[in-house]
Design an enzyme around this catalytic site. Structure first.
Site, PDB file in Angstrom:
ATOM      1  N   LEU A 103       0.866  -1.163   0.000  1.00 36.74           N
ATOM      2  CA  LEU A 103       0.000   0.000   0.000  1.00 36.74           C
ATOM      3  C   LEU A 103       0.908   1.219   0.000  1.00 36.74           C
ATOM      4  O   LEU A 103       1.935   1.233   0.679  1.00 36.74           O
ATOM      5  CB  LEU A 103      -0.904   0.020   1.243  1.00 36.74           C
ATOM      6  CG  LEU A 103      -2.027  -1.027   1.307  1.00 36.74           C
ATOM      7  CD1 LEU A 103      -2.793  -0.889   2.623  1.00 36.74           C
ATOM      8  CD2 LEU A 103      -2.974  -0.898   0.132  1.00 36.74           C
ATOM      9  N   ASP A 104       0.526   2.247  -0.743  1.00 37.10           N
ATOM     10  CA  ASP A 104       1.339   3.450  -0.828  1.00 37.10           C
ATOM     11  C   ASP A 104       1.594   4.052   0.554  1.00 37.10           C
ATOM     12  O   ASP A 104       0.830   3.827   1.498  1.00 37.10           O
ATOM     13  CB  ASP A 104       0.658   4.507  -1.706  1.00 37.10           C
ATOM     14  CG  ASP A 104       0.539   4.068  -3.153  1.00 37.10           C
ATOM     15  OD1 ASP A 104       1.311   3.191  -3.563  1.00 37.10           O
ATOM     16  OD2 ASP A 104      -0.336   4.618  -3.857  1.00 37.10           O
ATOM     17  N   TYR A 105       2.624   4.872   0.632  1.00 35.50           N
ATOM     18  CA  TYR A 105       3.009   5.550   1.868  1.00 35.50           C
ATOM     19  C   TYR A 105       1.827   6.298   2.480  1.00 35.50           C
ATOM     20  O   TYR A 105       1.618   6.271   3.697  1.00 35.50           O
ATOM     21  CB  TYR A 105       4.146   6.519   1.553  1.00 35.50           C
ATOM     22  CG  TYR A 105       4.759   7.221   2.740  1.00 35.50           C
ATOM     23  CD1 TYR A 105       5.368   6.508   3.757  1.00 35.50           C
ATOM     24  CD2 TYR A 105       4.747   8.619   2.815  1.00 35.50           C
ATOM     25  CE1 TYR A 105       5.951   7.162   4.843  1.00 35.50           C
ATOM     26  CE2 TYR A 105       5.326   9.275   3.896  1.00 35.50           C
ATOM     27  CZ  TYR A 105       5.931   8.542   4.905  1.00 35.50           C
ATOM     28  OH  TYR A 105       6.508   9.192   5.964  1.00 35.50           O
TER      29      TYR A 105
END
Length: 254
Positions: A103-105
Site C-alpha cells: 500500500l502506498d506511503y
C-alpha cells in the site's frame, strides 16, 4: 539446487519479484558473498542466505497477520530513509515476516503479512482475480458518467484497466469532494489513484477496506490480528487456484 528467488520466496522473506529487486540491488548474500545475478543457484538446506545481513531460512511456524496500516508508513521490511515500516507496527512478532503486496506511503487500510512464501506468491499472482475494495475521497464531483467509465475500464499509460465495480458513497454539498467505493482485481501501481486522476479527480485520501474477502472489522488503525484457521484455509484455496490457473496457462502457451 534451486534459484535464490525461489528459496527466499518460499521462506516468506519476499515475493519473487521483490527478491529479484533485492538481488540486483546487492542486498542478498550467499555464504557471505554478495549475489547480483538472478540465475544464481543455491541449496536451501545447506547454504547460508541473507538479506541485509539477516539470515533467511524456512520458517518452522507459518504466521499470518492482518494489519490496518496507517498513513505515513512504508509497506516494506526496512527503509533506507529511516521511515516507519509496517514491520515496526508488529514489535511482538520476532519471526521474519513480509507484507503481501504494498500500500502506498499515504494509503491506509488492510494489508496482510506472513512468512508463508507459497501463499504470498499465490495471492500476488497477476493472472488471478483477487478482489480489493478501496474507499477514496476525491476532489470534485464524480458523476454518473464517471462511475460508468470506471466500471467499463479506463485507458491509462500502461494500458486499459479491467472492468471494476464503483459507486458513489457521499459528497460535499458544495461539490468540492466526494467519496467513491471502488473494487478492482488488478495489482497495478497506484491504480485507484490513477483511475480517478484520469477522470480529473485527484485522490485526497485512500483506504483499502477489503482484500480477498477479508475486512478491517474489529481492527483499529495501526493495530493487527492473527488470521483464523478458516481464513488461512480460504486464502490457501485461493492461492492454490491461482497456481493451477498458472500451470494451465503455461501448458497452453507451450
Amino acid at each position: 539446487m534451486e534459484r535464490l528467488q525461489k528459496i527466499i520466496s518460499k521462506a516468506g522473506a519476499a515475493s519473487r519479484r521483490e527478491v529479484e529487486r533485492l538481488i540486483l540491488a546487492g542486498r542478498v548474500t550467499l555464504n557471505g558473498r554478495v549475489v547480483t545475478e538472478l540465475g544464481t543457484q543455491a541449496d536451501g538446506d545447506r547454504d547460508v542466505i541473507a538479506i541485509d545481513g539477516v539470515n533467511i531460512s524456512a520458517p518452522e511456524q507459518k504466521l499470518y497477520f492482518l494489519l490496518n496500516k496507517p498513513k505515513k508508513c512504508i509497506s516494506a521490511v526496512r527503509d533506507d530513509r529511516g521511515r516507519r515500516t509496517v514491520i515496526d507496527l508488529l514489535p511482538e512478532v520476532q519471526a521474519y515476516i513480509y507484507p503481501v503486496g504494498r500500500l502506498d506511503y499515504d494509503t491506509e487500510g488492510l494489508l496482510l503479512l506472513t512468512n508463508d512464501g507459497d501463499l504470498m506468491n499465490g495471492l500476488l499472482h497477476p493472472r488471478y482475480e483477487i478482489e480489493k475494495t478501496y474507499i477514496a475521497k476525491a476532489q470534485g464531483m464524480v458523476t454518473g458518467g464517471d462511475i460508468k467509465k470506471l466500471c467499463r475500464g479506463l485507458m491509462l499509460e500502461d494500458g486499459m484497466t479491467a472492468p471494476a465495480r464503483a459507486r458513489l458513497l457521499d459528497r460535499a454539498e458544495n461539490g468540492s469532494w466526494c467519496r467513491v467505493e471502488l473494487t478492482i482485481h488488478e495489482g497495478r501501481n497506484r491504480q485507484v489513484r490513477r483511475m480517478l486522476q484520469a477522470l480529473g479527480h485527484k485522490v485526497q485520501e485512500l483506504k483499502r477496506v477489503s482484500f480477498a474477502g477479508l475486512t478491517l472489522e474489529g481492527v483499529p488503525r495501526g493495530s493487527y490480528r492473527s488470521l483464523t484457521r478458516e481464513e488461512v484455509a480460504r486464502l490457501k484455496e485461493i492461492a492454490g487456484a491461482a497456481a493451477v490457473a498458472s500451470a494451465g496457462n503455461l501448458r497452453k502457451e507451450s
